[in-house]
Design a protein around this motif. Structure first.
Motif, PDB file in Angstrom:
ATOM      1  N   ALA A 210      40.555 -37.147 -38.226  1.00 51.98           N
ATOM      2  CA  ALA A 210      41.088 -38.509 -38.011  1.00 51.98           C
ATOM      3  C   ALA A 210      40.753 -38.934 -36.577  1.00 51.98           C
ATOM      4  O   ALA A 210      40.345 -40.075 -36.338  1.00 51.98           O
ATOM      5  CB  ALA A 210      42.594 -38.528 -38.260  1.00 51.98           C
TER       6      ALA A 210
ATOM      7  N   MET B  89      45.927 -33.451 -49.872  1.00 51.34           N
ATOM      8  CA  MET B  89      46.052 -34.888 -49.644  1.00 51.34           C
ATOM      9  C   MET B  89      47.297 -35.490 -50.302  1.00 51.34           C
ATOM     10  O   MET B  89      47.747 -34.987 -51.337  1.00 51.34           O
ATOM     11  CB  MET B  89      44.829 -35.598 -50.236  1.00 51.34           C
ATOM     12  CG  MET B  89      43.552 -35.358 -49.475  1.00 51.34           C
ATOM     13  SD  MET B  89      43.488 -36.388 -47.989  1.00 51.34           S
ATOM     14  CE  MET B  89      42.733 -35.258 -46.828  1.00 51.34           C
ATOM     15  N   PRO B  90      47.793 -36.601 -49.751  1.00 45.55           N
ATOM     16  CA  PRO B  90      48.928 -37.283 -50.379  1.00 45.55           C
ATOM     17  C   PRO B  90      48.457 -38.279 -51.438  1.00 45.55           C
ATOM     18  O   PRO B  90      49.221 -39.118 -51.899  1.00 45.55           O
ATOM     19  CB  PRO B  90      49.525 -38.053 -49.196  1.00 45.55           C
ATOM     20  CG  PRO B  90      48.318 -38.407 -48.382  1.00 45.55           C
ATOM     21  CD  PRO B  90      47.379 -37.250 -48.500  1.00 45.55           C
TER      22      PRO B  90
ATOM     23  N   PHE C  65      47.730 -41.966 -38.596  1.00 50.31           N
ATOM     24  CA  PHE C  65      46.976 -42.380 -39.783  1.00 50.31           C
ATOM     25  C   PHE C  65      47.853 -42.369 -41.038  1.00 50.31           C
ATOM     26  O   PHE C  65      47.584 -43.082 -41.990  1.00 50.31           O
ATOM     27  CB  PHE C  65      45.807 -41.417 -40.023  1.00 50.31           C
ATOM     28  CG  PHE C  65      44.519 -41.810 -39.373  1.00 50.31           C
ATOM     29  CD1 PHE C  65      44.440 -41.975 -38.004  1.00 50.31           C
ATOM     30  CD2 PHE C  65      43.370 -42.007 -40.132  1.00 50.31           C
ATOM     31  CE1 PHE C  65      43.244 -42.317 -37.394  1.00 50.31           C
ATOM     32  CE2 PHE C  65      42.174 -42.355 -39.539  1.00 50.31           C
ATOM     33  CZ  PHE C  65      42.108 -42.506 -38.172  1.00 50.31           C
ATOM     34  N   GLY C  66      48.865 -41.508 -41.023  1.00 46.83           N
ATOM     35  CA  GLY C  66      49.680 -41.340 -42.224  1.00 46.83           C
ATOM     36  C   GLY C  66      50.533 -42.552 -42.578  1.00 46.83           C
ATOM     37  O   GLY C  66      50.986 -42.682 -43.706  1.00 46.83           O
TER      38      GLY C  66
ATOM     39  N   CYS D  26      49.614 -43.873 -46.364  1.00 47.01           N
ATOM     40  CA  CYS D  26      49.531 -42.554 -47.021  1.00 47.01           C
ATOM     41  C   CYS D  26      50.890 -41.892 -47.210  1.00 47.01           C
ATOM     42  O   CYS D  26      51.046 -41.066 -48.098  1.00 47.01           O
ATOM     43  CB  CYS D  26      48.631 -41.632 -46.227  1.00 47.01           C
ATOM     44  SG  CYS D  26      46.969 -42.264 -46.156  1.00 47.01           S
TER      45      CYS D  26
HETATM   46 FE1  HC1 Z   1      45.437 -40.529 -45.554  1.00 53.41          FE
HETATM   47 FE2  HC1 Z   1      43.387 -40.408 -44.150  1.00 53.41          FE
HETATM   48  S1  HC1 Z   1      45.325 -41.248 -43.424  1.00 53.41           S
HETATM   49  S2  HC1 Z   1      43.530 -41.738 -45.950  1.00 53.41           S
HETATM   50  O1  HC1 Z   1      46.453 -41.771 -46.074  1.00 53.41           O
HETATM   51  O2  HC1 Z   1      42.322 -41.693 -43.212  1.00 53.41           O
HETATM   52  O3  HC1 Z   1      45.128 -39.529 -48.291  1.00 53.41           O
HETATM   53  O4  HC1 Z   1      47.703 -38.713 -44.788  1.00 53.41           O
HETATM   54  O5  HC1 Z   1      44.286 -37.884 -45.132  1.00 53.41           O
HETATM   55  O6  HC1 Z   1      40.939 -39.020 -45.235  1.00 53.41           O
HETATM   56  O7  HC1 Z   1      43.392 -38.593 -41.791  1.00 53.41           O
HETATM   57  C1  HC1 Z   1      45.345 -39.889 -47.250  1.00 53.41           C
HETATM   58  C2  HC1 Z   1      46.891 -39.431 -45.138  1.00 53.41           C
HETATM   59  C3  HC1 Z   1      44.353 -39.027 -44.998  1.00 53.41           C
HETATM   60  C4  HC1 Z   1      41.856 -39.516 -44.748  1.00 53.41           C
HETATM   61  C5  HC1 Z   1      43.358 -39.262 -42.664  1.00 53.41           C
END
Ligand code: HC1
Ligand code: SF4
Length: 612
Positions: A294, A378-379, A450-451, A546
């Motif tokens: 990120a 990942m979420p 970023f979350g 996210c």
């Molecule tokens: Fe996300 Fe991202 S923020 S898109 O929501 O840009 O899924 O947490 O992992 O790839 O870092 C999701 C979250 C994530 C990416 C980052």
């Protein structure tokens, strides 16, 4: 709120109440009573005594506003018999597959059957019949893609991260409501009448051929295991047994604030360090942090933004849109192809992490990319689709096997990894924390932002401001204008000139989350609404960003997004380094491998393209 339990299948804090399931019927005393004789029966008897007995009616609790002084019975014989009757009807048509169902132990329907002791006895006249597969779900492509034990779908196979088992559907309509009303997509709806009514896509098309953006919100609100993410858990279990390959995991920013919910705890009670320790116990040889990539995304995206603002030759048009949310990318490709040139060309942090693992890190270990299994935690359900995009999947070549190897082999949702921890009896909350591995494990507070909605923008501005102003820091690191759960947020940032002379450049930034809100904002931008003209826009397809991703733990806490968000900001505040360009491992990566942000090597590894 008064502490009386009222069962429901269709109500959920993310969706307006619709009184669909009829399980929440309660008895409401009306204003009118009837006189009931309690003394001698004869109307002429002077000793006759009557009392006023309240008249009640059954009403759905979810759509009946309470009034001061109203009297409600939640456990009367009539109420209980209604609940049991509805549950019995649903039970009679439900398969006996709880043992192998995703939702086992986390299923609202199962909980209600247990609580009301509804046995598997089909009422007279109701036959246990299963549809098995509707054509939209059970078409060969989706069945192959969703078969967790079977072969991985090939590049040519249509891919959709969501699968549906109509037999497990209790027709509560949560998935339809969230897809239509909150996401504004409308990929699924109810078709048929009466007993034949069921959830389907338009004309029964497979989901990948509809407007579905794979956001997974339908799966996140499903009260059973009917609507779910495409499994990759069992492939990961197999991979973890394979002693010939190096197993690597990378964990997304928002997974760390929600992971504790998989253990029945409120958000934020399990740390990233405990997740690292748990993944090592599962058998991962290395655990990296998607926060690292990120930070890297910010370096590349911030540089790209400045280049577009300067109107460098070959730079893309303004406004620039963020590109890390795959649900948003799917929305653009399917509905707004004219916006493709406006998307940042940066891969998402997941995409960058996979590319680095297979192309930079594996060679340093003197391992072929095919010897490394990379698992992204990942979420988000759409991240599964993102990992299958040709640009992400087909860019890395192995000397051992024919053809390209994927950069991210498997993507597990927060729910899937939570299940694996429970399966292996690994109690994360009790573990001692470990740090993620070097060099792809170091990160800053900007990355964890970023979350949450607005976080990518805030992180990008912390860096872009400093790069463009010749090293001057943002006057205030926390950008309160673009924090919080308001649908559309905006701000103006004045970046001073490096020489300190002149007025500097004003950058208009916008932030939107939730797909219906996004569509409305795009409409306003197109119509020239002066309040919707921006240079840089962050879009997240799910409400909250996210932290509210479709792969996060299921929750019926109306404040869950606020709670997860508070932990995101807390983690940033506690970080020693809070700006992506201050990350020492990122600086070293540029020195040793990439040169500078936006270099040819960066473009080859870290940037992508889109298709309409
Ligand atoms: Fe996300 Fe991202 S923020 S898109 O929501 O840009 O899924 O947490 O992992 O790839 O870092 C999701 C979250 C994530 C990416 C980052
Ligand atoms: Fe609708 Fe999202 Fe579910 Fe697709 S994944 S059906 S867009 S809610």
């Amino acid at each position: 709120a008064a502490g009386a339990f009222v069962p429901t299948l269709c109500a959920h804090p993310s969706i307006p109440a619709r009184a669909t399931c009829r399980i929440c019927l309660v008895e409401l005393e009306t204003d009118h009573g009837v006189k009931e004789v309690v003394g001698p029966a004869s109307a002429t008897d002077a000793r006759r005594v009557t009392k006023l007995v309240p008249v009640t009616k059954l009403v759905p609790a979810c759509v009946t506003p309470v009034k001061e002084g109203c009297r409600i019975h939640t456990h009367s014989p009539d109420v209980l018999s209604n609940v049991r009757f509805v549950l019995q009807l649903l039970r009679a048509k439900h398969p006996n597959t709880c043992q192998t169902c995703d939702a086992d132990g986390n299923c609202t329907f199962q909980d209600l059957l247990y609580r009301y002791q509804v046995e598997d006895v089909a009422p007279p006249g109701v036959r246990r019949t299963f549809t098995h597969h509707h054509e939209w779900d059970g078409g060969a492509s989706i069945a192959a893609a969703s078969d967790s034990q079977g072969p991985m779908p090939s590049e040519e196979d249509p891919f959709n991260a969501i699968t549906f088992d109509p037999d497990k559907c209790v027709k509560c309509g949560r998935c339809v409501a969230i897809c239509q009303r909150i996401q504004g997509v409308g990929a699924i709806g109810f078709v048929g009448r009466g007993v034949d009514e069921h959830v389907s896509t338009t004309r029964g098309l497979p989901l990948d051929r509809t407007k579905c953006i794979e956001c997974g919100q339908c799966a996140a609100v499903c009260p059973t295991g009917a609507m779910r993410e495409r499994h990759e858990l069992f492939q990961v279990i197999d991979a973890l047994e394979d002693q010939s390959r190096v197993k690597v995991a990378a964990v997304a920013p928002s997974v760390r604030v929600a992971m504790s919910e998989e253990f029945g705890l409120p958000p934020g009670r399990v740390s990233m360090g405990q997740i690292v320790a748990g993944l090592k116990l599962l058998g991962f040889d290395y655990v990296f942090d998607t926060n690292f990539s990120a930070d890297l995304t910010i370096m590349e995206e911030g540089t790209e933004l400045l280049s577009r603002l300067r109107k460098d030759p070959g730079a893309g048009p303004l406004p620039m849109f963020t590109s890390c949310c795959p649900g948003w990318i799917n929305l653009v490709e399917k509905n707004y192809p004219e916006l493709i040139p406006h998307l940042s060309s940066c891969k998402s942090p997941q995409g960058m992490m996979g590319a680095l693992i297979k192309n930079v890190w594996a060679p340093r270990l003197e391992r072929d990319p095919a010897d490394v299994v990379s698992v992204s935690v990942m979420p988000c359900t759409a991240k599964k689709g993102e990992a299958h995009r040709p640009a992400d999947r087909g860019a890395t070549y192995s000397s051992k096997i024919d053809g390209p190897v994927p950069n991210n082999d498997y993507v597990l949702t927060t729910r899937e990894i939570g299940r694996l921890f429970r399966l292996r009896k690994i109690a994360l909350p009790a573990l001692d924390a470990q740090v993620p591995d070097d060099p792809l494990g170091e990160s800053t507070g900007a990355a964890v932002l970023f979350g949450a909605t607005g976080g990518v923008m805030e992180a990008a501005l912390r860096t872009a401001y400093e790069l463009a102003s010749g090293g001057q820091e943002l006057p205030k690191m926390e950008m309160s204008d673009i924090r919080g759960l308001q649908g559309v947020k905006s701000s103006r940032v004045c970046i001073p000139n490096p020489d300190g002379k002149g007025p500097g450049a004003v950058v208009r930034v916008g932030v939107v989350h939730g797909t219906a809100e996004t569509r409305a904002l795009l409409e306003r931008m197109k119509l020239g609404d002066p309040a919707a003209q921006f240079d840089f826009v962050e879009v997240m397809a799910c409400r909250g960003g996210c932290i509210g991703g479709g792969g996060q733990s299921k929750s019926d806490d109306a404040l869950v997004l606020q709670k997860r968000m508070a932990h995101v900001y807390n983690l940033d505040e506690k970080s020693e380094l809070r700006k992506s360009h201050d990350n020492p491992s990122i600086q070293k990566l540029y020195e040793s491998e990439l040169g500078r942000p936006g270099s040819a090597r960066s473009h080859a590894l870290l940037h992508t393209h889109y298709s309409d």
